[in-house]
Design a protein around this motif. Structure first.
Motif, short mmCIF file in Angstrom:
data_model
loop_
_atom_site.label_atom_id
_atom_site.label_comp_id
_atom_site.label_asym_id
_atom_site.label_seq_id
_atom_site.Cartn_x
_atom_site.Cartn_y
_atom_site.Cartn_z
N GLY A 116 0.81 -1.21 0.00
CA GLY A 116 0.00 0.00 0.00
C GLY A 116 0.85 1.26 0.00
O GLY A 116 2.03 1.24 0.37
N PHE A 117 0.20 2.36 -0.39
CA PHE A 117 0.87 3.65 -0.50
C PHE A 117 -0.01 4.70 0.15
O PHE A 117 -1.18 4.87 -0.21
CB PHE A 117 1.12 3.99 -1.98
CG PHE A 117 1.97 2.96 -2.65
CD1 PHE A 117 3.33 3.13 -2.76
CD2 PHE A 117 1.41 1.78 -3.13
CE1 PHE A 117 4.13 2.14 -3.34
CE2 PHE A 117 2.18 0.79 -3.71
CZ PHE A 117 3.56 0.98 -3.82
N GLY A 118 0.56 5.43 1.13
CA GLY A 118 -0.22 6.40 1.87
C GLY A 118 -1.22 5.68 2.75
O GLY A 118 -1.29 4.44 2.78
N ALA A 119 -2.01 6.44 3.49
CA ALA A 119 -3.03 5.85 4.36
C ALA A 119 -4.10 6.89 4.64
O ALA A 119 -3.85 8.09 4.53
CB ALA A 119 -2.40 5.39 5.67
N TYR A 120 -5.27 6.40 4.97
CA TYR A 120 -6.35 7.28 5.39
C TYR A 120 -7.16 6.57 6.46
O TYR A 120 -7.11 5.34 6.58
CB TYR A 120 -7.23 7.70 4.21
CG TYR A 120 -8.09 6.60 3.63
CD1 TYR A 120 -9.44 6.50 3.96
CD2 TYR A 120 -7.56 5.66 2.75
CE1 TYR A 120 -10.23 5.50 3.43
CE2 TYR A 120 -8.35 4.66 2.21
CZ TYR A 120 -9.68 4.58 2.56
OH TYR A 120 -10.47 3.59 2.05
N HIS A 121 -7.86 7.36 7.25
CA HIS A 121 -8.72 6.82 8.30
C HIS A 121 -10.16 7.02 7.84
O HIS A 121 -10.55 8.13 7.50
CB HIS A 121 -8.48 7.53 9.63
CG HIS A 121 -9.26 6.94 10.75
ND1 HIS A 121 -8.86 5.80 11.39
CD2 HIS A 121 -10.43 7.32 11.32
CE1 HIS A 121 -9.75 5.50 12.32
NE2 HIS A 121 -10.71 6.40 12.31
N TYR A 122 -10.91 5.95 7.81
CA TYR A 122 -12.32 6.05 7.39
C TYR A 122 -13.22 5.80 8.59
O TYR A 122 -12.85 5.10 9.54
CB TYR A 122 -12.63 5.05 6.27
CG TYR A 122 -12.41 3.61 6.64
CD1 TYR A 122 -13.42 2.88 7.26
CD2 TYR A 122 -11.20 2.97 6.36
CE1 TYR A 122 -13.22 1.54 7.61
CE2 TYR A 122 -11.01 1.65 6.70
CZ TYR A 122 -12.01 0.95 7.33
OH TYR A 122 -11.81 -0.37 7.68
N LYS A 123 -14.40 6.40 8.54
CA LYS A 123 -15.42 6.15 9.55
C LYS A 123 -16.76 6.19 8.83
O LYS A 123 -17.11 7.18 8.20
CB LYS A 123 -15.37 7.21 10.65
CG LYS A 123 -16.32 6.91 11.79
CD LYS A 123 -16.09 7.81 12.98
CE LYS A 123 -16.96 7.36 14.14
NZ LYS A 123 -16.66 8.10 15.35
N TYR A 124 -17.49 5.08 8.91
CA TYR A 124 -18.78 4.98 8.25
C TYR A 124 -19.89 5.40 9.20
O TYR A 124 -19.71 5.44 10.42
CB TYR A 124 -19.04 3.54 7.79
CG TYR A 124 -18.02 3.01 6.81
CD1 TYR A 124 -17.52 3.81 5.78
CD2 TYR A 124 -17.55 1.71 6.90
CE1 TYR A 124 -16.61 3.32 4.87
CE2 TYR A 124 -16.62 1.21 6.00
CZ TYR A 124 -16.16 2.02 4.99
OH TYR A 124 -15.25 1.53 4.09
N ALA A 125 -21.04 5.69 8.64
CA ALA A 125 -22.21 6.08 9.44
C ALA A 125 -22.58 5.00 10.46
O ALA A 125 -23.11 5.29 11.52
CB ALA A 125 -23.40 6.36 8.52
#
Length: 140
Positions: free
Chosen positions: A53-62
């Motif tokens: 993987g390259f980079g990262a993000y934090h997700y949060k769903y409803a």
């Protein structure tokens, strides 16, 4: 509570690639590391046992479900190479028409080898995915 399976690890990307038995697939993995690194500006990191993987993000769903994931990535699997891009991007399908020989599922695009695809279109897909995810899930 849900435990996320695919997490960033300390495993060496180069050691992982060197362990790929198929020489052509190993060469393609090195090419893809160069393409993804050059396009994103992020270093390659292992996510779980087999995703680069390259980079990262934090997700949060409803629903309250949340976690971390790479912005983009790939996995040189035995059958095909899986490419991971954001699924919500509307331009993705248009670009995929010009990518070259591939199949796609909900979240993955599958290729046999890098020679089968248009690398410039791949770079556009990478850029588009990174931009979409950064706008959708801005870091706090």
């Amino acid at each position: 509570m849900y435990e996320q399976k695919t997490k960033e690890t300390d495993q060496s990307v180069m050691e992982f690639i060197e362990d790929i038995e198929n020489i052509k697939k190993r060469e393609d993995a090195y090419k893809l590391v160069d393409i993804f690194t050059e396009t994103t500006g992020y270093p390659a990191k292992m996510w779980g046992p087999s995703i680069i993987g390259f980079g990262a993000y934090h997700y949060k769903y409803a629903s309250g479900h949340e976690g971390d994931a790479p912005l983009v990535g790939f996995s040189p699997r035995k059958a095909k190479i899986s490419l991971y891009f954001a699924t919500g991007e509307t331009e993705r399908d248009k670009l995929l028409q010009d990518l070259g020989k591939h199949t796609s599922g909900k979240g993955c695009v599958y290729i046999n080898k890098v020679a089968d695809i248009n690398v410039e279109v791949l770079k556009q897909l990478i850029d588009q995915s990174v931009t979409f995810l950064k706008e959708t899930y801005p870091s706090e």
